[in-house]
Scaffold this motif. Structure first.
Motif, PDB file in Angstrom:
ATOM      1  N   GLU A  33      50.916  38.633  41.465  1.00 34.25           N
ATOM      2  CA  GLU A  33      51.344  39.966  41.911  1.00 34.25           C
ATOM      3  C   GLU A  33      50.706  41.047  41.056  1.00 34.25           C
ATOM      4  OE1 GLU A  33      55.616  40.007  41.953  1.00 34.25           O
ATOM      5  OE2 GLU A  33      55.692  38.126  43.069  1.00 34.25           O
ATOM      6  N   ARG A  34      50.668  40.835  39.737  1.00 41.46           N
ATOM      7  CA  ARG A  34      50.059  41.829  38.847  1.00 41.46           C
ATOM      8  C   ARG A  34      48.572  41.984  39.125  1.00 41.46           C
ATOM      9  NH1 ARG A  34      51.938  39.664  33.134  1.00 41.46           N
ATOM     10  NH2 ARG A  34      50.400  41.169  32.406  1.00 41.46           N
ATOM     11  N   GLN A  35      47.879  40.868  39.342  1.00 48.92           N
ATOM     12  CA  GLN A  35      46.446  40.922  39.623  1.00 48.92           C
ATOM     13  C   GLN A  35      46.170  41.651  40.932  1.00 48.92           C
ATOM     14  OE1 GLN A  35      45.400  36.796  39.583  1.00 48.92           O
ATOM     15  NE2 GLN A  35      45.660  36.590  37.362  1.00 48.92           N
ATOM     16  N   LEU A  36      46.947  41.329  41.961  1.00 50.84           N
ATOM     17  CA  LEU A  36      46.742  41.986  43.255  1.00 50.84           C
ATOM     18  C   LEU A  36      47.068  43.471  43.183  1.00 50.84           C
ATOM     19  CD1 LEU A  36      48.150  39.260  45.682  1.00 50.84           C
ATOM     20  CD2 LEU A  36      45.748  39.782  45.174  1.00 50.84           C
ATOM     21  N   THR A  37      48.030  43.841  42.342  1.00 50.47           N
ATOM     22  CA  THR A  37      48.370  45.258  42.172  1.00 50.47           C
ATOM     23  C   THR A  37      47.217  46.011  41.524  1.00 50.47           C
ATOM     24  OG1 THR A  37      50.733  44.786  42.030  1.00 50.47           O
ATOM     25  CG2 THR A  37      49.976  46.866  41.064  1.00 50.47           C
ATOM     26  N   VAL A  38      46.608  45.401  40.495  1.00 48.14           N
ATOM     27  CA  VAL A  38      45.453  46.040  39.845  1.00 48.14           C
ATOM     28  C   VAL A  38      44.311  46.224  40.840  1.00 48.14           C
ATOM     29  CG1 VAL A  38      43.664  45.729  38.094  1.00 48.14           C
ATOM     30  CG2 VAL A  38      46.045  45.222  37.534  1.00 48.14           C
ATOM     31  N   LEU A  39      44.050  45.191  41.637  1.00 45.95           N
ATOM     32  CA  LEU A  39      42.987  45.284  42.629  1.00 45.95           C
ATOM     33  C   LEU A  39      43.303  46.321  43.700  1.00 45.95           C
ATOM     34  CD1 LEU A  39      42.211  41.474  43.008  1.00 45.95           C
ATOM     35  CD2 LEU A  39      40.783  43.200  41.907  1.00 45.95           C
ATOM     36  N   TYR A  40      44.564  46.378  44.099  1.00 47.06           N
ATOM     37  CA  TYR A  40      44.979  47.383  45.082  1.00 47.06           C
ATOM     38  C   TYR A  40      44.752  48.787  44.532  1.00 47.06           C
ATOM     39  CZ  TYR A  40      48.028  50.082  48.180  1.00 47.06           C
ATOM     40  OH  TYR A  40      48.527  51.017  49.057  1.00 47.06           O
TER      41      TYR A  40
END
Length: 199
Positions: free
Chosen positions: A158-165
Motif C-alpha cells: 500500500e505504501r509503495q503504491l501510494t508513492v507511485l500514485y
C-alpha cells in the motif's frame, strides 16, 4: 575499409577548405603573383585552409522522441494490466492500484505527455516499479504464511503504491497547470488583439 577512409578524408572539411585555398593559390599563380615559388604558395594556402577549417563533428545520436517512446510504453502497459488481473491483492492495495491505473491510462493517451522526464517517470512506473511492488508482495506473502509473525506485506505494498500514485498525479497536476497557463495566455492574446472593450 581503406576506401571508406580515403573517401572520408577527401570529403572532410579540412580537405575541402584546404583545396579551396589551394585553388586560390593556383589562381594567384596564373595571375603571375606567385612567382617561381608557386608550389610553396599553393601548398601553404592549402595547409592554411586545412588548419582554419572547423573540426569534423560526429552526428548526434538519434534517440526516439517522447511520442515514439510512449507508443511502446502503451504496449507494455497493456502487458502489465494482463499480469495484474492474475494477482490477488488485498482490498486496500487493489483500490489504490485501480486509482494508479486510471491516472497512468490517462497520461498515456496520445498528445498529453511530451516532457522526457515525465516519460521517464511513467516508463519506470510501468516497466519496473509497479511490477516489482506487486511481485515482491506476492513472494513475501508466501513466506509470511510459512513463517508468520513478521510485518504484513500488504502494508508495504500500500505504501509503495501510494508513492507511485503521488508521482503520477504530480505529472497530471503539472499538465493541468500547463494547460491552464496556455488557456490564460490565449485569453490575454485575444483581448489585446481586439483592443479595449467599450464601457
Amino acid at each position: 575499409m581503406a576506401t571508406n577512409k580515403v573517401l572520408s578524408l577527401l570529403e572532410s572539411r579540412k580537405n575541402l577548405t584546404g583545396s579551396a585555398f589551394g585553388i586560390a593559390g593556383l589562381a594567384l599563380t596564373f595571375a603571375g603573383l606567385a612567382g617561381t615559388y608557386w608550389p610553396l604558395v599553393v601548398a601553404g594556402l592549402y595547409g592554411a585552409g586545412a588548419l582554419i577549417a572547423p573540426p569534423e563533428r560526429p552526428p548526434a545520436p538519434d534517440f526516439p522522441d517522447p511520442a515514439e517512446q510512449l507508443g511502446a510504453l502503451r504496449g507494455d502497459f497493456a502487458t502489465l494490466r494482463a499480469y495484474l488481473t492474475e494477482v490477488e491483492l488485498p482490498p486496500a492495495a487493489a483500490g489504490r492500484l485501480t486509482e494508479l491505473d486510471a491516472v497512468v491510462e490517462a497520461l498515456l493517451e496520445p498528445g498529453w505527455v511530451r516532457d522526457p522526464e515525465h516519460v521517464h517517470v511513467l516508463s519506470r512506473a510501468v516497466r519496473q516499479d509497479i511490477p516489482e511492488a506487486v511481485d515482491s508482495y506476492v513472494r513475501t506473502r508466501w513466506w509470511t504464511r510459512v513463517a508468520p509473525g513478521s510485518q504484513p506485506p500488504e502494508r508495504h505494498l500500500e505504501r509503495q503504491l501510494t508513492v507511485l500514485y503521488d508521482e503520477v498525479t504530480a505529472i497530471a497536476a503539472a499538465l493541468q497547470d500547463e494547460e491552464a497557463r496556455r488557456q490564460q495566455t490565449h485569453t490575454h492574446y485575444l483581448e489585446e488583439r481586439s483592443g479595449p472593450r467599450e464601457p
